[in-house]
Design a protein around this motif. Structure first.
Motif, mmCIF file in Angstrom:
data_model
loop_
_atom_site.group_PDB
_atom_site.id
_atom_site.type_symbol
_atom_site.label_atom_id
_atom_site.label_comp_id
_atom_site.label_asym_id
_atom_site.label_seq_id
_atom_site.Cartn_x
_atom_site.Cartn_y
_atom_site.Cartn_z
ATOM 1 N N MET A 1 -40.550 -4.067 -28.357
ATOM 2 C CA MET A 1 -41.439 -3.690 -29.442
ATOM 3 C C MET A 1 -42.902 -3.950 -29.067
ATOM 4 O O MET A 1 -43.776 -3.114 -29.319
ATOM 5 C CB MET A 1 -41.059 -4.497 -30.684
ATOM 6 N N ALA B 1 -44.189 -1.358 -26.693
ATOM 7 C CA ALA B 1 -44.522 -0.114 -27.401
ATOM 8 C C ALA B 1 -45.876 -0.239 -28.100
ATOM 9 O O ALA B 1 -46.689 0.683 -28.071
ATOM 10 C CB ALA B 1 -43.432 0.212 -28.417
ATOM 11 N N PHE B 2 -46.131 -1.394 -28.698
ATOM 12 C CA PHE B 2 -47.407 -1.598 -29.393
ATOM 13 C C PHE B 2 -48.572 -1.660 -28.411
ATOM 14 O O PHE B 2 -49.680 -1.249 -28.710
ATOM 15 C CB PHE B 2 -47.375 -2.911 -30.192
ATOM 16 N N PHE C 1 -48.691 2.156 -25.655
ATOM 17 C CA PHE C 1 -48.661 3.541 -26.122
ATOM 18 C C PHE C 1 -49.487 3.677 -27.387
ATOM 19 O O PHE C 1 -49.644 2.728 -28.146
ATOM 20 C CB PHE C 1 -47.216 3.996 -26.377
#
Lengths: 281, 291
Positions: B106, B109-110, B113
């Motif tokens: 997670m 991803a933060f 991207f």
């Protein structure tokens, strides 16, 4: 591999699936379900429920809610202001060139498990053999008297959380440029004047966040109060967390427990709005 | 020129004159707060080693004349407590591993991207730690009851993992932010898939952060009281509720034994935090550790 065919955004969402699933299952769904349950008469142990509209809320606002709100506010304010003041004083002291190992030493109360904190203070406050009574030469039942129980609980929570305040505020103090103080003292400002005109304005942001976070945590704190007093004596330390827990798991009354939780959430949301605004600012 | 010359001469004098006094004030503050902060710790340790007859005298002896290890040996002989210890270890270790896995993906991803909804999600994750857990517990009980997880390790592990996510995600996002994106772009040019880049470049570089996040999750699970009290069967309970059942239910509490047990329960947490010292401030300012 398949990674190639996805767009960046799709890949990112894929990475977040496990986390989001956990949030949905463990936080979002139970939260929504709690807010819905507040409108039903429902037992924790028997299946089935019946819609009662605002009746649960009416019952609470007609009585139980107010003493619980009062206790929660007293506890939250006490257990936030006291560690804030102590932590600030300590951070200022440690920032004026005292040896660094002292900081590590002061972390102990915060590091040890919450339930151990409660055991320890239960023993310190013990009416018959407690060391506090030993030092004072009294036999006061600190946790057993409505007049002192809340104070004792606040002292305990203060002890457990002042180190966190110290660390936060010390981090803020360490980002303060030394030149500011030197310039002010060249201009003839004394220590108190420098604290008021240099330190306080510099620390406003981090002090505000630390205070607000601690306030929000205390507003929903459970462990210390539950182990020390169980919300007693005579409900003197019954805060929202304890009241919701007791209503659900001792009274098995899910409807009233979640309705009380709904009112509690409403107040918390206001605090959280403040927090997110400050965090973004 | 003369003005700038006189200043450096005057400057060292002012701090020198005020230092002894402010130093004394600082030490005085440390001494007073130190008594409040450390005397209880002293009392915990001393009681754990004090023989019963001295511990239950009044006024208590602040410096016991005798030292005993009885309370610790009694602890080691107690099979029930050993069971709680095993439960604590299982639940905390699995929580730590699971938290790191989920939060690393997670956080990556933060961090790496940009997509729609990213910022609001990040705030939601941060805010989720502020929801009242005692209220969640009430309906989680029903959820776990309906899914048959109630009473199992799984109920605790899933709950603790979720509650540690906000802190772990924010901590690891900070770490991934320091990993230069050019490394990932280079890997992509060399033909590595996104998964491969994540697993062979980003995660190894973030290893110290992953360990730190895992330790935070471990501590969170190790310390929890109310979920462990409510969501498990008595034989699956962890140490915090286990100790309450063992010691506080009786008519006369065996305080020295309880202090010895408290001492032992605190040790792994203290060890973890000694290791975590340098992550502490960053982790704290990102959110919460203890709620």
């Amino acid at each position: 591999m398949t990674g190639r065919k996805l767009t960046d955004g799709q890949f990112a969402w894929l990475l977040m699936v496990p986390g989001l699933a956990l949030f949905a299952a463990i936080i979002a769904y139970p939260l929504v379900s709690a807010l819905v349950t507040g409108f039903f008469e429902q037992s924790l142990v028997r299946p089935g429920r019946s819609f009662v509209g605002l009746a649960n809320y009416g019952d609470l606002l007609g009585g139980d809610f107010w003493p619980v709100l009062r206790n929660t506010l007293v506890f939250t304010l006490g257990a936030t202001i006291a560690p804030f003041v102590i932590g600030y004083a300590l951070a200022l002291a440690l920032n004026s060139g005292l040896p660094g190992w002292l900081r590590g030493l002061f972390l102990f109360p915060w590091v040890i498990p919450g339930v151990v904190v409660s055991f320890l203070w239960l023993w310190i406050f013990n009416a018959n053999y407690g060391v506090l009574n030993g030092l004072l030469g009294t036999h006061v039942s600190w946790l057993g008297e409505p007049g002192t129980a809340m104070l004792a609980v606040i002292v305990t929570k203060t002890w457990a959380s002042f180190p966190w305040m110290m660390v936060m505020l010390l981090a803020g103090l360490q980002t303060m440029p030394k030149e500011l103080h030197e310039a002010a003292s060249v201009d003839g400002a004394g220590a108190i004047r420098r604290f008021r005109s240099v330190t306080v304005p510099h620390m406003r942001a981090i002090a505000g966040i630390a205070f607000l976070l601690e306030f929000i945590w205390n507003f929903q704190h459970f462990d210390t109060i539950y182990v020390l007093t169980g919300g007693g004596p005579a409900g003197a330390t019954k805060t929202f967390a304890v009241a919701v827990y007791d209503t659900a798991f001792k009274g098995f009354d899910l409807g009233h427990a979640t309705a009380l939780g709904g009112l509690w959430m409403l107040l918390l949301l206001v605090l959280m709005a403040f927090y997110l605004r400050k965090e973004n600012a | 020129m003369t003005a700038t010359l006189t200043r450096p001469v005057a400057l060292p004098e002012a701090p020198r004159r005020r230092r002894p006094r402010s130093r004394a004030a600082a030490w005085a503050a440390v001494a007073v707060i130190g008594f409040f902060g450390l005397a209880p710790i002293y009392w915990l340790v001393v009681t754990a080693f004090t023989p019963d007859d001295q511990a239950f005298s009044f006024p208590p002896a602040l410096f016991p004349t005798e030292i005993t290890f009885d309370h610790f040996t009694r602890l080691a002989d107690n099979e029930q407590l050993f069971g709680y210890l095993v439960n604590s270890v299982v639940v905390s270790v699995v929580t730590a591993v699971l938290s790191v896995l989920v939060s690393a993906y997670m956080a990556y991803a933060f961090s790496k991207f940009r997509y729609r909804g990213r910022r609001s999600l990040m705030h939601l994750v941060l805010a989720s730690q502020l929801f009242p857990q005692a209220l969640l517990l009430v309906t989680l009980y029903a959820v776990f009851s309906a899914t048959g997880l109630l009473g199992s390790y799984g109920a605790l592990i899933l709950s603790f993992t979720t509650f540690t996510l906000p802190l772990c995600v924010w901590m690891l996002k900070g770490i991934f932010d320091t990993v230069p994106s050019t490394l990932m772009e280079a890997a992509a040019i060399d033909g590595a898939s996104r998964w491969r880049t994540l697993h062979t470049i980003a995660l190894p570089l973030a290893a110290p952060g992953l360990v730190a996040a895992g330790l935070f999750a471990f501590v969170r699970a190790w310390n929890d009281f109310v979920f462990a009290l409510t969501l498990t069967d008595p034989d699956r309970q962890t140490l915090p509720p286990g100790l309450v059942h063992t010691y506080l239910g009786e008519f006369q509490t065996a305080w020295p034994d309880l202090m010895a047990a408290s001492f032992v329960v605190s040790l792994p947490v203290i060890a973890a935090f000694m290791f975590l010292q340098r992550y502490l401030v960053g982790g704290l300012t990102a959110g919460a550790v203890k709620g």
